[in-house]
Design an enzyme around this catalytic site. Structure first.
Site, PDB file in Angstrom:
ATOM      1  N   ALA A  69     -37.661   6.732 -13.604  1.00 17.79           N
ATOM      2  CA  ALA A  69     -38.842   7.470 -13.604  1.00 17.79           C
ATOM      3  C   ALA A  69     -40.108   6.451 -13.665  1.00 17.79           C
ATOM      4  CB  ALA A  69     -39.133   7.773 -15.334  1.00 17.79           C
ATOM      5  N   GLY A 115     -33.946   7.642 -14.262  1.00 23.51           N
ATOM      6  CA  GLY A 115     -34.331   8.934 -13.776  1.00 23.51           C
ATOM      7  C   GLY A 115     -33.652   9.045 -12.211  1.00 23.51           C
ATOM      8  N   GLU A 118     -30.087   9.843 -12.723  1.00 20.40           N
ATOM      9  CA  GLU A 118     -30.210  11.065 -13.245  1.00 20.40           C
ATOM     10  C   GLU A 118     -30.384  12.244 -12.106  1.00 20.40           C
ATOM     11  OE1 GLU A 118     -33.035   9.850 -16.453  1.00 20.40           O
ATOM     12  OE2 GLU A 118     -31.598  11.313 -17.526  1.00 20.40           O
ATOM     13  N   GLU A 138     -32.505   2.693 -19.525  1.00 20.94           N
ATOM     14  CA  GLU A 138     -33.477   2.974 -20.418  1.00 20.94           C
ATOM     15  C   GLU A 138     -33.620   2.196 -21.712  1.00 20.94           C
ATOM     16  OE1 GLU A 138     -31.798   5.131 -18.392  1.00 20.94           O
ATOM     17  OE2 GLU A 138     -32.959   6.801 -17.716  1.00 20.94           O
TER      18      GLU A 138
HETATM   19  C1  HXC Z   1     -42.754   2.056 -11.335  1.00 20.57           C
HETATM   20  C2  HXC Z   1     -41.257   0.521 -10.029  1.00 20.57           C
HETATM   21  C3  HXC Z   1     -40.193   0.980 -10.782  1.00 20.57           C
HETATM   22  C4  HXC Z   1     -40.131   2.282 -11.563  1.00 20.57           C
HETATM   23  C5  HXC Z   1     -39.887  -0.556  -9.305  1.00 20.57           C
HETATM   24  N1  HXC Z   1     -41.024  -0.273  -9.470  1.00 20.57           N
HETATM   25  N2  HXC Z   1     -39.367   0.391 -10.256  1.00 20.57           N
HETATM   26  N3  HXC Z   1     -42.730   1.118 -10.532  1.00 20.57           N
HETATM   27  N4  HXC Z   1     -41.552   2.810 -11.939  1.00 20.57           N
HETATM   28  N5  HXC Z   1     -39.127   2.586 -12.279  1.00 20.57           N
HETATM   29  C6  HXC Z   1     -42.049  -1.186  -8.530  1.00 20.57           C
HETATM   30  C7  HXC Z   1     -42.375  -2.453  -8.934  1.00 20.57           C
HETATM   31  O1  HXC Z   1     -43.165  -2.570 -10.033  1.00 20.57           O
HETATM   32  C8  HXC Z   1     -43.010  -3.199  -7.785  1.00 20.57           C
HETATM   33  O2  HXC Z   1     -44.242  -3.009  -7.733  1.00 20.57           O
HETATM   34  C9  HXC Z   1     -41.971  -2.649  -6.767  1.00 20.57           C
HETATM   35  O3  HXC Z   1     -41.509  -1.297  -7.152  1.00 20.57           O
HETATM   36  C10 HXC Z   1     -40.873  -3.411  -6.271  1.00 20.57           C
HETATM   37  O4  HXC Z   1     -40.076  -3.468  -7.371  1.00 20.57           O
HETATM   38  P1  HXC Z   1     -39.674  -5.149  -7.915  1.00 20.57           P
HETATM   39  O5  HXC Z   1     -39.468  -5.055  -9.152  1.00 20.57           O
HETATM   40  O6  HXC Z   1     -40.763  -5.907  -7.175  1.00 20.57           O
HETATM   41  O7  HXC Z   1     -38.276  -5.241  -6.978  1.00 20.57           O
HETATM   42  P2  HXC Z   1     -37.109  -6.152  -7.301  1.00 20.57           P
HETATM   43  O8  HXC Z   1     -37.588  -7.473  -7.997  1.00 20.57           O
HETATM   44  O9  HXC Z   1     -36.273  -6.323  -6.146  1.00 20.57           O
HETATM   45  O10 HXC Z   1     -36.174  -5.399  -8.474  1.00 20.57           O
HETATM   46  C11 HXC Z   1     -35.759  -4.198  -8.239  1.00 20.57           C
HETATM   47  C12 HXC Z   1     -35.311  -3.500  -9.579  1.00 20.57           C
HETATM   48  C13 HXC Z   1     -36.685  -3.438 -10.714  1.00 20.57           C
HETATM   49  C14 HXC Z   1     -34.144  -4.059 -10.208  1.00 20.57           C
HETATM   50  C15 HXC Z   1     -34.922  -2.225  -9.055  1.00 20.57           C
HETATM   51  O11 HXC Z   1     -37.783  -2.911  -9.738  1.00 20.57           O
HETATM   52  C16 HXC Z   1     -36.442  -2.707 -11.770  1.00 20.57           C
HETATM   53  O12 HXC Z   1     -35.705  -3.077 -12.627  1.00 20.57           O
HETATM   54  N6  HXC Z   1     -37.183  -1.625 -11.963  1.00 20.57           N
HETATM   55  C17 HXC Z   1     -36.962  -0.787 -12.993  1.00 20.57           C
HETATM   56  C18 HXC Z   1     -35.781  -0.107 -13.223  1.00 20.57           C
HETATM   57  C19 HXC Z   1     -35.875   1.079 -14.576  1.00 20.57           C
HETATM   58  O13 HXC Z   1     -35.693   0.325 -15.558  1.00 20.57           O
HETATM   59  N7  HXC Z   1     -35.695   2.266 -14.240  1.00 20.57           N
HETATM   60  C20 HXC Z   1     -35.501   2.948 -15.438  1.00 20.57           C
HETATM   61  C21 HXC Z   1     -37.020   3.751 -15.686  1.00 20.57           C
HETATM   62  S1  HXC Z   1     -36.768   4.609 -17.221  1.00 20.57           S
HETATM   63  P3  HXC Z   1     -45.302  -4.144  -7.303  1.00 20.57           P
HETATM   64  O14 HXC Z   1     -46.520  -3.375  -7.433  1.00 20.57           O
HETATM   65  O15 HXC Z   1     -45.200  -4.918  -8.337  1.00 20.57           O
HETATM   66  O16 HXC Z   1     -45.011  -4.408  -5.811  1.00 20.57           O
HETATM   67  C22 HXC Z   1     -36.013   6.200 -16.827  1.00 20.57           C
HETATM   68  C23 HXC Z   1     -36.430   7.126 -17.905  1.00 20.57           C
HETATM   69  C24 HXC Z   1     -36.024   8.528 -17.507  1.00 20.57           C
HETATM   70  O17 HXC Z   1     -35.950   6.341 -15.691  1.00 20.57           O
HETATM   71  C25 HXC Z   1     -36.283   9.586 -18.657  1.00 20.57           C
HETATM   72  C26 HXC Z   1     -37.796   9.809 -18.758  1.00 20.57           C
HETATM   73  C27 HXC Z   1     -38.093  11.002 -19.742  1.00 20.57           C
END
Ligand code: HXC
Length: 262
Positions: A69, A115, A118, A138
């Protein structure tokens, strides 16, 4: 379908196979509200398009399928029902994709987290690149999976494995995912492999395919006895189709069947 304009997804159709790509590579294809609404809209369009026999879901770019998400959007949501509403919006999109009467295949080229995993879980078949990384992080954000992950993952791989992944938030690679049944295939080019699997499926009777999906979906929601009743009812429907007559005739005449979906 090809002509539909979306902001964050694209749909390409070649013959009976449509490819839906989540296309926000700058945010690793993270699912914001707009993208979730577009996924639901796309599912509705595809459900009503008799030309589409199979759907592949993938993410733009090499790095990610979908990284979850959209965390920046989640962080800015306000109001007493905001979290629940976002969960319902995502669940609805996933349910619509999952309920499509055609096979839905996820081609996972990179990160499928939160997500994003998912989204892959609501597909029928998952194909991962050896570079794919999967997990449900999450709890690292103080959240739980909210797009049906807490429900679909244990049904797919069992509660023990699902709880390990959800509680530790650890990322796994393609081979471990394969060994636990989380993905069906590992392939260097998951999109190409998804096309091959889709080609194989669309040779089969389309009504039979939709009835298999319905039997499994409804059966998983109930007990064995009720599930078998559902199976017998749907078997009766398949038995009454001209596709069944064509399938048996083609077998006896030693030729490939030409199904019409009726
Ligand atoms: C918004 C995101 C994002 C996300 C990555 N980006 N994941 N933006 N939401 N989920 C953005 C980063 O902010 C960054 O933007 C760009 O994408 C590149 O990501 P980096 O982090 O710089 O890349 P890297 O260092 O290679 O790391 C990759 C990664 C990391 C390990 C995938 O991005 C990460 O941990 N992302 C989040 C994963 C996560 O926690 N997902 C679960 C979300 S909660 P900029 O602008 O800085 O370049 C969820 C809940 C669902 O899904 C249910 C809800 C109701």
């Amino acid at each position: 379908l090809d002509e539909m304009e979306f902001e964050n997804i694209t749909i390409d159709q070649h013959g009976p196979i449509a490819v839906l790509t989540v296309n926000r590579p700058k945010a690793l294809n993270a699912l914001n509200g707009t993208t979730l609404s577009e996924l639901a809209m796309a599912a509705d369009l595809i459900a009503n398009d008799p030309e589409v026999g199979a759907l592949i879901v993938t993410g733009a770019g090499d790095k990610a399928f979908v990284a979850g998400a959209d965390i920046s959007e989640l962080a800015g949501l306000e109001g007493p029902f905001a979290g629940r509403d976002m969960s319902l919006l995502g669940q609805d999109a996933m349910t619509q994709l999952s309920n499509l009467p055609i096979p839905v295949i996820a081609a996972i080229g990179g990160y499928a987290l939160g997500g994003g995993l998912e989204l892959a879980l609501c597909c029928d078949i998952r194909i991962a690149s050896p570079r794919a990384r999967m997990g449900l992080p999450e709890v690292t954000l103080g959240l739980l999976p909210g797009f049906a992950g807490t429900q679909r993952l244990p049904r797919l791989i069992g509660a023990g494995r699902a709880l390990d992944l959800m509680l530790t938030a650890r990322q796994i690679g393609a081979e471990e995912a394969l060994s636990m049944g989380l993905v069906n295939y590992v392939a260097d080019d998951p999109l190409q492999k998804a096309r091959e699997v889709a080609e194989q499926i669309v040779k089969n009777g389309p009504l039979a395919i939709s009835l298999v999906k319905e039997a499994v979906r409804r059966g998983l929601a109930t007990d064995l006895e009720a599930g078998m009743e559902i199976e017998a009812d749907l078997f009766g429907l398949a038995f009454a189709t001209s596709d069944f007559k064509e399938g048996t005739k083609a077998f006896l005449e030693k030729r490939p069947a030409e199904f019409k979906g009726e």
